[in-house]
Design a protein around this motif. Structure first.
Motif, PDB file in Angstrom:
ATOM      1  N   HIS A   1       0.792  -1.219  -0.011  1.00  0.00           N
ATOM      2  CA  HIS A   1      -0.086   0.110  -0.033  1.00  0.00           C
ATOM      3  C   HIS A   1       0.725   1.168  -0.108  1.00  0.00           C
TER       4      HIS A   1
ATOM      5  N   ASN B   1      -5.748   1.228  -2.311  1.00  0.00           N
ATOM      6  CA  ASN B   1      -5.636   1.614  -0.966  1.00  0.00           C
ATOM      7  C   ASN B   1      -4.341   2.139  -0.585  1.00  0.00           C
TER       8      ASN B   1
ATOM      9  N   TYR C   1      -1.560   3.776   1.678  1.00  0.00           N
ATOM     10  CA  TYR C   1      -1.338   4.127   2.708  1.00  0.00           C
ATOM     11  C   TYR C   1       0.158   4.924   3.019  1.00  0.00           C
TER      12      TYR C   1
ATOM     13  N   GLN D   1      -8.576   7.357   3.930  1.00  0.00           N
ATOM     14  CA  GLN D   1      -8.996   6.045   3.932  1.00  0.00           C
ATOM     15  C   GLN D   1     -10.142   5.748   4.892  1.00  0.00           C
ATOM     16  N   SER D   2     -11.222   4.950   4.805  1.00  0.00           N
ATOM     17  CA  SER D   2     -12.114   4.415   5.965  1.00  0.00           C
ATOM     18  C   SER D   2     -11.277   3.957   7.009  1.00  0.00           C
TER      19      SER D   2
END
Length: 129
Positions: A62, A74, A76, A85-86
């Protein structure tokens, strides 16, 4: 003779019971303390605690150069990317909850302490420093 044997057995059982009681009472959870797996007093910030956890466990898939191909889109790679992000998705995946893809993919679940740190960071509003 039977009386002496009975007395010895009673002392052994009493001693074992006392030892077990001491052991159980030493557990912070049984004392009504925090059942969290780690009791680190360090403030949980992105820079100090969270980024190193993501370095170790997440960014190989990520990270900035690979998240679109390896990380399902996603990202990160940075503080802002993680904030975008969630939080529920992150926690569900790292906790291996039903309905979420267990992460890290193909690896062991990250430590309960690191999961608690990430949750604490999210609950605190995701501080950067």
């Amino acid at each position: 003779m039977q009386k002496a044997l009975l007395s010895t057995v009673t002392k052994v059982i009493s001693g074992a019971s006392l030892g077990l009681l001491v052991l159980v009472s030493a557990c912070s959870y049984s004392n009504g303390g925090d059942p969290a797996p780690c009791n680190d007093p360090t403030p949980v910030t992105y820079a100090g605690v969270i980024s190193p956890i993501f370095d170790t466990n997440c960014r190989s898939c990520h990270g900035a150069g690979v998240y679109q191909t390896l990380g399902g889109g996603n990202d990160y790679s940075s503080y802002q990317a993680i904030k975008n992000q969630s939080a529920r998705l992150i926690l569900g995946c790292i906790s291996h909850e039903a309905g979420y893809n267990p992460m890290p993919k193909g690896g062991a679940k990250i430590s309960a302490c690191d999961i608690a740190r990430i949750k604490s960071w999210i609950d605190a509003g995701q501080p950067n420093n």
